[in-house]
Design a protein around this motif. Structure first.
Motif, PDB file in Angstrom:
ATOM      1  N   LEU A  47      33.281  54.443  55.308  1.00  0.00           N
ATOM      2  CA  LEU A  47      33.372  54.382  53.845  1.00  0.00           C
ATOM      3  C   LEU A  47      32.862  53.032  53.352  1.00  0.00           C
ATOM      4  O   LEU A  47      33.142  52.006  53.957  1.00  0.00           O
ATOM      5  CB  LEU A  47      34.813  54.579  53.385  1.00  0.00           C
ATOM      6  CG  LEU A  47      35.375  55.995  53.443  1.00  0.00           C
ATOM      7  CD1 LEU A  47      36.823  55.999  52.969  1.00  0.00           C
ATOM      8  CD2 LEU A  47      34.550  56.942  52.580  1.00  0.00           C
ATOM      9  N   PRO A  48      32.124  53.024  52.249  1.00  0.00           N
ATOM     10  CA  PRO A  48      31.651  51.738  51.722  1.00  0.00           C
ATOM     11  C   PRO A  48      32.792  50.969  51.078  1.00  0.00           C
ATOM     12  O   PRO A  48      33.809  51.536  50.688  1.00  0.00           O
ATOM     13  CB  PRO A  48      30.592  52.155  50.695  1.00  0.00           C
ATOM     14  CG  PRO A  48      31.025  53.516  50.253  1.00  0.00           C
ATOM     15  CD  PRO A  48      31.655  54.165  51.448  1.00  0.00           C
ATOM     16  N   SER A  49      32.593  49.680  50.957  1.00  0.00           N
ATOM     17  CA  SER A  49      33.578  48.840  50.285  1.00  0.00           C
ATOM     18  C   SER A  49      33.445  49.012  48.772  1.00  0.00           C
ATOM     19  O   SER A  49      32.439  49.523  48.274  1.00  0.00           O
ATOM     20  CB  SER A  49      33.366  47.384  50.679  1.00  0.00           C
ATOM     21  OG  SER A  49      32.064  46.968  50.300  1.00  0.00           O
ATOM     22  N   PRO A  50      34.442  48.593  47.981  1.00  0.00           N
ATOM     23  CA  PRO A  50      34.360  48.753  46.520  1.00  0.00           C
ATOM     24  C   PRO A  50      33.129  48.107  45.909  1.00  0.00           C
ATOM     25  O   PRO A  50      32.523  48.675  45.000  1.00  0.00           O
ATOM     26  CB  PRO A  50      35.657  48.085  46.033  1.00  0.00           C
ATOM     27  CG  PRO A  50      36.608  48.253  47.176  1.00  0.00           C
ATOM     28  CD  PRO A  50      35.775  48.128  48.401  1.00  0.00           C
ATOM     29  N   ASP A  51      32.742  46.909  46.390  1.00  0.00           N
ATOM     30  CA  ASP A  51      31.553  46.280  45.804  1.00  0.00           C
ATOM     31  C   ASP A  51      30.286  47.060  46.119  1.00  0.00           C
ATOM     32  O   ASP A  51      29.360  47.134  45.308  1.00  0.00           O
ATOM     33  CB  ASP A  51      31.433  44.834  46.281  1.00  0.00           C
ATOM     34  CG  ASP A  51      31.421  44.729  47.792  1.00  0.00           C
ATOM     35  OD1 ASP A  51      31.826  45.710  48.437  1.00  0.00           O
ATOM     36  OD2 ASP A  51      31.004  43.678  48.306  1.00  0.00           O
ATOM     37  N   GLU A  52      30.247  47.695  47.317  1.00  0.00           N
ATOM     38  CA  GLU A  52      29.081  48.519  47.643  1.00  0.00           C
ATOM     39  C   GLU A  52      29.043  49.780  46.783  1.00  0.00           C
ATOM     40  O   GLU A  52      27.962  50.222  46.363  1.00  0.00           O
ATOM     41  CB  GLU A  52      29.121  48.904  49.123  1.00  0.00           C
ATOM     42  CG  GLU A  52      28.919  47.729  50.068  1.00  0.00           C
ATOM     43  CD  GLU A  52      29.127  48.107  51.526  1.00  0.00           C
ATOM     44  OE1 GLU A  52      28.694  47.346  52.394  1.00  0.00           O
ATOM     45  OE2 GLU A  52      29.728  49.178  51.777  1.00  0.00           O
ATOM     46  N   VAL A  53      30.213  50.371  46.486  1.00  0.00           N
ATOM     47  CA  VAL A  53      30.247  51.547  45.616  1.00  0.00           C
ATOM     48  C   VAL A  53      29.743  51.187  44.229  1.00  0.00           C
ATOM     49  O   VAL A  53      28.921  51.905  43.630  1.00  0.00           O
ATOM     50  CB  VAL A  53      31.681  52.108  45.548  1.00  0.00           C
ATOM     51  CG1 VAL A  53      31.774  53.204  44.493  1.00  0.00           C
ATOM     52  CG2 VAL A  53      32.097  52.658  46.900  1.00  0.00           C
ATOM     53  N   ILE A  54      30.210  50.074  43.685  1.00  0.00           N
ATOM     54  CA  ILE A  54      29.786  49.670  42.336  1.00  0.00           C
ATOM     55  C   ILE A  54      28.296  49.359  42.319  1.00  0.00           C
ATOM     56  O   ILE A  54      27.578  49.728  41.384  1.00  0.00           O
ATOM     57  CB  ILE A  54      30.614  48.452  41.874  1.00  0.00           C
ATOM     58  CG1 ILE A  54      32.076  48.863  41.709  1.00  0.00           C
ATOM     59  CG2 ILE A  54      30.072  47.898  40.565  1.00  0.00           C
ATOM     60  CD1 ILE A  54      32.992  47.717  41.348  1.00  0.00           C
ATOM     61  N   ALA A  55      27.819  48.681  43.370  1.00  0.00           N
ATOM     62  CA  ALA A  55      26.393  48.368  43.416  1.00  0.00           C
ATOM     63  C   ALA A  55      25.553  49.642  43.478  1.00  0.00           C
ATOM     64  O   ALA A  55      24.512  49.753  42.824  1.00  0.00           O
ATOM     65  CB  ALA A  55      26.092  47.475  44.619  1.00  0.00           C
ATOM     66  N   LYS A  56      26.012  50.629  44.259  1.00  0.00           N
ATOM     67  CA  LYS A  56      25.254  51.876  44.371  1.00  0.00           C
ATOM     68  C   LYS A  56      25.265  52.639  43.055  1.00  0.00           C
ATOM     69  O   LYS A  56      24.243  53.167  42.613  1.00  0.00           O
ATOM     70  CB  LYS A  56      25.850  52.733  45.486  1.00  0.00           C
ATOM     71  CG  LYS A  56      25.068  54.006  45.763  1.00  0.00           C
ATOM     72  CD  LYS A  56      25.621  54.742  46.976  1.00  0.00           C
ATOM     73  CE  LYS A  56      24.797  55.995  47.269  1.00  0.00           C
ATOM     74  NZ  LYS A  56      25.301  56.723  48.446  1.00  0.00           N
ATOM     75  N   LEU A  57      26.429  52.714  42.401  1.00  0.00           N
ATOM     76  CA  LEU A  57      26.505  53.391  41.109  1.00  0.00           C
ATOM     77  C   LEU A  57      25.664  52.676  40.068  1.00  0.00           C
ATOM     78  O   LEU A  57      25.040  53.308  39.217  1.00  0.00           O
ATOM     79  CB  LEU A  57      27.966  53.474  40.652  1.00  0.00           C
ATOM     80  CG  LEU A  57      28.864  54.421  41.465  1.00  0.00           C
ATOM     81  CD1 LEU A  57      30.305  54.272  41.032  1.00  0.00           C
ATOM     82  CD2 LEU A  57      28.400  55.861  41.303  1.00  0.00           C
ATOM     83  N   SER A  58      25.645  51.343  40.145  1.00  0.00           N
ATOM     84  CA  SER A  58      24.805  50.593  39.208  1.00  0.00           C
ATOM     85  C   SER A  58      23.347  50.966  39.393  1.00  0.00           C
ATOM     86  O   SER A  58      22.607  51.166  38.428  1.00  0.00           O
ATOM     87  CB  SER A  58      24.998  49.088  39.420  1.00  0.00           C
ATOM     88  OG  SER A  58      26.332  48.720  39.231  1.00  0.00           O
ATOM     89  N   GLY A  59      22.935  51.083  40.649  1.00  0.00           N
ATOM     90  CA  GLY A  59      21.554  51.470  40.896  1.00  0.00           C
ATOM     91  C   GLY A  59      21.240  52.859  40.404  1.00  0.00           C
ATOM     92  O   GLY A  59      20.172  53.112  39.846  1.00  0.00           O
ATOM     93  N   GLN A  60      22.178  53.812  40.552  1.00  0.00           N
ATOM     94  CA  GLN A  60      21.950  55.179  40.079  1.00  0.00           C
ATOM     95  C   GLN A  60      21.854  55.223  38.563  1.00  0.00           C
ATOM     96  O   GLN A  60      20.998  55.900  37.995  1.00  0.00           O
ATOM     97  CB  GLN A  60      23.076  56.074  40.570  1.00  0.00           C
ATOM     98  CG  GLN A  60      23.099  56.284  42.075  1.00  0.00           C
ATOM     99  CD  GLN A  60      24.290  57.083  42.526  1.00  0.00           C
ATOM    100  OE1 GLN A  60      25.165  57.396  41.734  1.00  0.00           O
ATOM    101  NE2 GLN A  60      24.309  57.413  43.814  1.00  0.00           N
ATOM    102  N   VAL A  61      22.735  54.494  37.900  1.00  0.00           N
ATOM    103  CA  VAL A  61      22.706  54.489  36.434  1.00  0.00           C
ATOM    104  C   VAL A  61      21.417  53.881  35.922  1.00  0.00           C
ATOM    105  O   VAL A  61      20.755  54.406  35.024  1.00  0.00           O
ATOM    106  CB  VAL A  61      23.934  53.726  35.891  1.00  0.00           C
ATOM    107  CG1 VAL A  61      23.803  53.511  34.390  1.00  0.00           C
ATOM    108  CG2 VAL A  61      25.198  54.497  36.201  1.00  0.00           C
ATOM    109  N   LEU A  62      21.020  52.767  36.529  1.00  0.00           N
ATOM    110  CA  LEU A  62      19.837  52.075  36.032  1.00  0.00           C
ATOM    111  C   LEU A  62      18.559  52.827  36.378  1.00  0.00           C
ATOM    112  O   LEU A  62      17.555  52.701  35.706  1.00  0.00           O
ATOM    113  CB  LEU A  62      19.799  50.660  36.612  1.00  0.00           C
ATOM    114  CG  LEU A  62      20.996  49.782  36.187  1.00  0.00           C
ATOM    115  CD1 LEU A  62      20.938  48.458  36.915  1.00  0.00           C
ATOM    116  CD2 LEU A  62      20.990  49.574  34.698  1.00  0.00           C
TER     117      LEU A  62
END
Length: 592
Positions: free
Chosen positions: A384-399
């Motif tokens: 499982l990814p860490s919380p910062d990796e989840v946020i970074a990935k979601l940020s990339g998807q949104v952008l």
């Protein structure tokens, strides 16, 4: 008489002599054979050499490290006597006149008492009464009290005077495993020696020496398992070695020790760990079932996995830990390799899951089922990814789906997938925490402690002054119950809220006179209050920020990705309190 004669005849026949366990057969007789306590031996050696021998000693340590053995050796050292006369000495390799009786526990002047079964003041009174009489044959009368922490409070108090000023021919030696339960009044009258756990390399060499004297073959991996299970206790390690010799039919092999201790193969435990951490669930469950069929206990298997997780984590933090003598070759080499490949977050998460699973396995009716569910939980959580990796990935998807290119990123680390490294959310930035060594102190607004006679020029200064003086009542009234209408030096006009306490006007005037050294006129405006108080404006800004955060694309993506998630708190980055604008005081006509 007939029974005694029969016993003597049996003792004379070597074939009928009762077996003496290794822990008693190889019990140290002097300090040269005492293992793992070099610091204590050095201190006592210097004390005896300088004739600075204390009258009371307290020995503490875990089970089986040599407390009672040390007490008997000290009793021999106090009462050593040979053809050259009586003299305290630690050179006990040649037995003196009293040594044999002391070793066998039958000397009349060495009194051993178990405090666990003699806890009362009556037992201590017997010692106090007998102290008055000198030794019968030895130079000193020695009282050895084992598990001294079990004595009652009255017994401890009754011993204090005698322990502080005993006759010159009396020595006291106390032994305990619970040093914190011994009153400080007892500790202050004794010399304290902490007997340490015996290191693994010292214990291994000690067991090898005993096996050599017994003429018994062994495997190094088997001794490593026994030493690890002994946990630094000589008695525990020797008892396990005795059992291993009997279990192996006169030899000590790794296979028999594994079976005896209920341990799975260490190499197979490491294989199971690698399967779980690589999310190979089917292979992990198959290996667990095979080990279970071979007789391994499920809870023991989880404990072994947790122990190996701790080993890998320790090697990751302290690489020299891989050189521990008690480790098997597989643990040493593969542990070092896994420590280099696994991130710390995965190891700490594995430890938590295994620790909780171990507790659940001990309470469950079917331990194997709980162990399997624990491994499944760990396998699915391992990658499982860490919380910062989840946020970074979601940020990339949104952008990646954003219609316009947002401004340049500030502190957002490049993500591994879908969004490109040159984009960041416009409304929400995710910045990695700086390293501790490179962290610079963040400037935060701090309340300046005002001098005894402070200067108040604005309503904001007044709130800061109340904060510095720690007057919570006035501070809350200024923020929640009043709204400033006009403010000048020595004169304040405020409008009161509906829930305001009118008595706060007099309180505020008195506080200002105390804090500034001058009189202040605090007036209540006759006009109805307009606008909001500082607290109301602050709450309104927070509500607006929360509403804006819910509209942020990244927050929306997180809430959609994790159903049931809630945005519970939004911090408004506004360090300065919102103070309403106040009309300045009118300028007099005759001013310049």
């Amino acid at each position: 008489m007939a029974q005694r004669a029969r016993w003597r005849a049996e003792m004379a026949d070597p074939q009928s002599t009762p077996y003496l366990v290794l822990a008693r057969k190889y019990r140290p007789r002097d300090f040269s054979t005492l293992v793992g306590q070099d610091a204590m031996v050095q201190t006592l050696g210097n004390a005896f050499a300088q004739n600075r021998i204390h009258h009371a000693f307290i020995l503490t340590g875990v089970r089986g490290v040599g407390k009672t053995t040390t007490a008997r050796i000290l009793a021999r050292a106090f009462n050593y006597e040979d053809e050259n006369g009586r003299r305290p000495t630690l050179d006990l390799q040649v037995e003196g006149q009293h040594c044999r009786a002391i070793i066998e526990g039958r000397h009349v002047d060495v009194i051993e008492m178990d405090a666990a079964s003699n806890t009362g003041i009556g037992d201590i009174r017997e010692i106090i009464d007998s102290v008055k009489y000198g030794p019968a044959s030895a130079p000193y009368k020695v009282y050895v009290i084992d598990e001294v922490h079990m004595l009652s409070t009255a017994a401890f108090n009754g011993l204090l005077k005698t322990l502080e000023e005993p006759p010159p021919y009396v020595k006291f030696i106390f032994a305990t495993t619970e040093i914190r339960k011994v009153p400080i009044t007892i500790l202050s009258r004794c010399q304290r020696f902490d007997l340490r756990r015996i290191p693994a390399d010292v214990m291994t060499a000690y067991l090898e020496k005993i096996l050599g004297e017994e003429g018994i073959g062994f495997e190094p991996d088997a001794l490593a398992m026994i030493v690890r299970a002994g946990e630094g206790s000589a008695r525990d390690s020797l008892s396990l070695l005795d059992q291993a010799i009997a279990h192996g039919g006169g030899s000590v092999s790794a296979a028999t020790v594994k079976t005896m201790l209920g341990l799975g193969d260490r190499a197979r435990i490491i294989d199971l760990f690698e399967d779980v951490m690589s999310a190979r669930v089917a292979e992990a469950l198959t290996a667990l079932r095979e080990l279970y069929d071979l007789g391994a206990d499920p809870q023991t298997l989880l404990a072994d996995l947790a122990e190996f997780t701790h080993l890998v984590t320790r090697i990751k933090v302290v690489p020299a830990a891989a050189d521990d003598a008690s480790l098997t070759p597989d643990e040493r080499t593969r542990g070092r390799d896994l420590a280099g490949r696994l991130p710390m977050r995965a190891l700490t998460r594995a430890w938590q899951i295994l620790f909780k699973g171990n507790e659940e396995t001990g309470r469950a009716g079917n331990a194997l089922q709980v162990a399997e569910m624990t491994l499944i939980r760990l396998a699915y959580a391992a990658d499982l990814p860490s919380p910062d990796e989840v946020i970074a990935k979601l940020s990339g998807q949104v952008l990646a789906n954003a219609p316009l290119t947002p401004p340049a990123p500030r502190g957002l680390p490049p993500s591994g997938g879908g969004g490109g490294s040159g984009a960041s959310a416009t409304a929400l930035r995710v910045e990695p925490a700086p390293a501790i060594a490179d962290a610079t102190p963040v400037s935060r607004p701090q309340a300046v402690v005002q001098p005894a006679l402070a200067t108040v020029a604005t309503y904001k200064d007044l709130i800061a002054l109340a904060t510095a003086k720690r007057d919570v009542l006035v501070k809350l009234a200024l923020e929640s119950q009043m709204r400033p209408v006009s403010f000048e030096q020595g004169r304040i006009e405020v409008a009161l809220a509906d829930n305001a306490d009118p008595g706060m006007i007099a309180t505020l005037s008195a506080r200002l006179q105390t804090w500034t050294g001058q009189r202040w006129l605090v007036m209540v405006s006759t006009k109805p209050p307009e606008g909001m108080t500082i607290r109301q404006e602050r709450d309104q800004r927070k509500e607006q920020a929360t509403a804006a955060a819910h509209e942020d694309p990244l927050v929306k993506a997180i809430l959609e990705t994790f159903p049931g998630a809630k945005l519970v708190n939004v911090s408004v980055r506004d360090d300065e309190a919102a103070v309403p604008e106040i009309a300045p005081a009118p300028i007099e006509e005759d001013d310049e």
